[in-house]
Design an enzyme around this catalytic site. Sequence first.
Site, PDB file in Angstrom:
ATOM      1  N   LEU A  65     -17.532 -49.152  11.555  1.00  0.00           N
ATOM      2  CA  LEU A  65     -18.618 -50.036  11.974  1.00  0.00           C
ATOM      3  C   LEU A  65     -18.695 -51.264  11.070  1.00  0.00           C
ATOM      4  O   LEU A  65     -18.129 -51.272   9.976  1.00  0.00           O
ATOM      5  CB  LEU A  65     -19.932 -49.246  11.940  1.00  0.00           C
ATOM      6  CG  LEU A  65     -19.952 -48.049  12.910  1.00  0.00           C
ATOM      7  CD1 LEU A  65     -21.055 -47.063  12.558  1.00  0.00           C
ATOM      8  CD2 LEU A  65     -20.103 -48.539  14.346  1.00  0.00           C
ATOM      9  N   PRO A  66     -19.426 -52.304  11.506  1.00  0.00           N
ATOM     10  CA  PRO A  66     -19.385 -53.568  10.756  1.00  0.00           C
ATOM     11  C   PRO A  66     -19.938 -53.482   9.327  1.00  0.00           C
ATOM     12  O   PRO A  66     -19.310 -53.980   8.396  1.00  0.00           O
ATOM     13  CB  PRO A  66     -20.245 -54.510  11.614  1.00  0.00           C
ATOM     14  CG  PRO A  66     -20.158 -53.954  12.995  1.00  0.00           C
ATOM     15  CD  PRO A  66     -20.081 -52.463  12.816  1.00  0.00           C
ATOM     16  N   THR A 103     -16.315 -50.675   5.741  1.00  0.00           N
ATOM     17  CA  THR A 103     -16.560 -51.201   4.394  1.00  0.00           C
ATOM     18  C   THR A 103     -18.046 -51.524   4.305  1.00  0.00           C
ATOM     19  O   THR A 103     -18.535 -52.426   5.003  1.00  0.00           O
ATOM     20  CB  THR A 103     -15.742 -52.488   4.151  1.00  0.00           C
ATOM     21  OG1 THR A 103     -14.359 -52.174   4.283  1.00  0.00           O
ATOM     22  CG2 THR A 103     -16.002 -53.034   2.761  1.00  0.00           C
ATOM     23  N   LYS A 178     -13.057 -50.011  -3.270  1.00  0.00           N
ATOM     24  CA  LYS A 178     -12.785 -51.129  -2.357  1.00  0.00           C
ATOM     25  C   LYS A 178     -13.396 -52.439  -2.895  1.00  0.00           C
ATOM     26  O   LYS A 178     -12.724 -53.470  -2.927  1.00  0.00           O
ATOM     27  CB  LYS A 178     -13.349 -50.786  -0.974  1.00  0.00           C
ATOM     28  CG  LYS A 178     -13.368 -51.908   0.026  1.00  0.00           C
ATOM     29  CD  LYS A 178     -12.121 -51.993   0.857  1.00  0.00           C
ATOM     30  CE  LYS A 178     -12.187 -53.214   1.770  1.00  0.00           C
ATOM     31  NZ  LYS A 178     -10.983 -53.423   2.515  1.00  0.00           N
ATOM     32  N   LYS A 253     -17.587 -61.255   2.765  1.00  0.00           N
ATOM     33  CA  LYS A 253     -18.380 -60.017   2.914  1.00  0.00           C
ATOM     34  C   LYS A 253     -18.152 -59.091   1.717  1.00  0.00           C
ATOM     35  O   LYS A 253     -19.096 -58.556   1.127  1.00  0.00           O
ATOM     36  CB  LYS A 253     -17.987 -59.312   4.212  1.00  0.00           C
ATOM     37  CG  LYS A 253     -18.621 -57.943   4.362  1.00  0.00           C
ATOM     38  CD  LYS A 253     -18.056 -57.116   5.498  1.00  0.00           C
ATOM     39  CE  LYS A 253     -18.599 -55.686   5.394  1.00  0.00           C
ATOM     40  NZ  LYS A 253     -18.106 -54.783   6.408  1.00  0.00           N
TER      41      LYS A 253
HETATM   42  P1  NAD Z   1     -15.242 -55.228  14.668  1.00  0.00           P
HETATM   43  O1  NAD Z   1     -16.470 -56.055  14.743  1.00  0.00           O
HETATM   44  O2  NAD Z   1     -14.030 -55.663  15.409  1.00  0.00           O
HETATM   45  O3  NAD Z   1     -15.566 -53.712  15.126  1.00  0.00           O
HETATM   46  C1  NAD Z   1     -16.765 -53.057  14.861  1.00  0.00           C
HETATM   47  C2  NAD Z   1     -17.153 -52.346  16.138  1.00  0.00           C
HETATM   48  O4  NAD Z   1     -18.329 -51.551  15.903  1.00  0.00           O
HETATM   49  C3  NAD Z   1     -17.498 -53.298  17.289  1.00  0.00           C
HETATM   50  O5  NAD Z   1     -16.649 -53.059  18.398  1.00  0.00           O
HETATM   51  C4  NAD Z   1     -18.958 -53.005  17.586  1.00  0.00           C
HETATM   52  O6  NAD Z   1     -19.299 -53.124  18.959  1.00  0.00           O
HETATM   53  C5  NAD Z   1     -19.072 -51.560  17.116  1.00  0.00           C
HETATM   54  N1  NAD Z   1     -20.450 -51.149  16.860  1.00  0.00           N
HETATM   55  C6  NAD Z   1     -21.416 -51.767  16.155  1.00  0.00           C
HETATM   56  N2  NAD Z   1     -22.556 -51.037  16.186  1.00  0.00           N
HETATM   57  C7  NAD Z   1     -22.289 -49.929  16.922  1.00  0.00           C
HETATM   58  C8  NAD Z   1     -23.059 -48.811  17.314  1.00  0.00           C
HETATM   59  N3  NAD Z   1     -24.331 -48.676  16.977  1.00  0.00           N
HETATM   60  N4  NAD Z   1     -22.461 -47.873  18.078  1.00  0.00           N
HETATM   61  C9  NAD Z   1     -21.160 -47.985  18.447  1.00  0.00           C
HETATM   62  N5  NAD Z   1     -20.372 -49.040  18.097  1.00  0.00           N
HETATM   63  C10 NAD Z   1     -20.948 -49.992  17.361  1.00  0.00           C
HETATM   64  O7  NAD Z   1     -14.926 -55.086  13.103  1.00  0.00           O
HETATM   65  P2  NAD Z   1     -13.560 -54.580  12.440  1.00  0.00           P
HETATM   66  O8  NAD Z   1     -12.715 -55.758  12.084  1.00  0.00           O
HETATM   67  O9  NAD Z   1     -13.006 -53.476  13.270  1.00  0.00           O
HETATM   68  O10 NAD Z   1     -14.119 -53.994  11.061  1.00  0.00           O
HETATM   69  C11 NAD Z   1     -14.734 -52.725  10.982  1.00  0.00           C
HETATM   70  C12 NAD Z   1     -14.941 -52.388   9.519  1.00  0.00           C
HETATM   71  O11 NAD Z   1     -13.663 -52.397   8.854  1.00  0.00           O
HETATM   72  C13 NAD Z   1     -15.821 -53.382   8.769  1.00  0.00           C
HETATM   73  O12 NAD Z   1     -16.649 -52.674   7.878  1.00  0.00           O
HETATM   74  C14 NAD Z   1     -14.815 -54.253   8.022  1.00  0.00           C
HETATM   75  O13 NAD Z   1     -15.343 -54.817   6.845  1.00  0.00           O
HETATM   76  C15 NAD Z   1     -13.727 -53.249   7.727  1.00  0.00           C
HETATM   77  N6  NAD Z   1     -12.401 -53.834   7.509  1.00  0.00           N
HETATM   78  C16 NAD Z   1     -11.929 -54.774   8.381  1.00  0.00           C
HETATM   79  C17 NAD Z   1     -10.662 -55.300   8.154  1.00  0.00           C
HETATM   80  C18 NAD Z   1     -10.084 -56.346   9.087  1.00  0.00           C
HETATM   81  O14 NAD Z   1      -9.065 -56.957   8.730  1.00  0.00           O
HETATM   82  N7  NAD Z   1     -10.659 -56.557  10.274  1.00  0.00           N
HETATM   83  C19 NAD Z   1      -9.895 -54.881   7.056  1.00  0.00           C
HETATM   84  C20 NAD Z   1     -10.394 -53.881   6.228  1.00  0.00           C
HETATM   85  C21 NAD Z   1     -11.654 -53.375   6.460  1.00  0.00           C
END
Ligand code: NAD
Length: 303
Positions: A65-66, A103, A178, A253
Amino acid sequence: MAAIGFIGLGNMGGPMARNLVKAGHDVKGFDLVPAALEAARAGGIEVVGSAEDAARGVQAVFTMLPAGPHVRAVYLGPGGGGDGQGGLLAAADSGPLFLDCSTIDVDSARAVHAAAEAAGHPMVDAPVSGGVAGAEAGTLTLMVGGSEAAFMKAEPLLKAVGRKAIHAGGPGNGQVAKVCNNMMLGICMLATSEAFTLGKTLGLEPKTLFDIASSASGMNWAMMNHHPLPGIVEAAAANRGYKPGFAAAMMHKDLKLSQAAAASAGVATPLGAEAAQLYTLFVNAGHGDLDYSAIVKLIAGED
Ligand code: NAD
């Protein structure tokens, strides 16, 4: 093979859930966004109607999740207590293992761990490094916080989404690892950007400085792998118009999370604080979608 729930099927969670299917697991998934559900369905995931539905009748539940507030709300429910007002911890019926790969801030991670433990569910926090490419290829590195017993249960599942899972200690320590790692990365990128801007301004060819620094004591991982100037490190985002890679918004972030952790722990991290401020300026100027190495433009006064 296990029955697994997966909540949060976005840029990272989508491919991670698909890799669990490829490893032979039965995956039930939920997201708020219809397009994410469509892609999940195409990847062999059974789409269900709520986060709680994904947590019923499974041996493990992943969340991706975000940020901290999303994780608290999904695990603890709108009432914030996991006390029958909804939320995964109240809904789960069979004592599944919870794996939160988001994260998030250390305090939220530890609060959710404590609630899971009180409800009798083992849990790990397992934030990842490796980006969307790593999620798709199944080559993520996972930093894992939780008890030894929870880590042992989690490890085989984590190996289906990543190449390496490292136990960092007790609850929340995956998030600690992290934010500390990414604070170093952000500071090293800024140090590299400053040094190369100074050298260039004083008439030293960036490639020459790279050849010297990469064999000398200024060598660092950001410079070697994500060099902020084009024409030096072939794979660097600088050679592709700063298309991420690792977006500046993500670095921003993570630096804010490290500052929240430092404030909560009463630890001074002045370079981390400065790095967070510089990325705030850069992101507020509209460059959050560029790779984090593009911060060199701010340092060079080109922005
Ligand atoms: P993203 O926004 O693409 O995905 C998050 C998903 O969570 C979305 O599809 C959203 O609709 C869903 N969501 C939010 N609230 C929800 C709820 N109540 N119920 C169900 N689904 C819900 O983000 P991401 O890039 O996939 O990142 C996710 C996590 O991974 C974050 O914490 C980010 O910091 C971490 N991260 C991302 C990356 C990257 O390169 N994108 C790298 C390392 C870590």
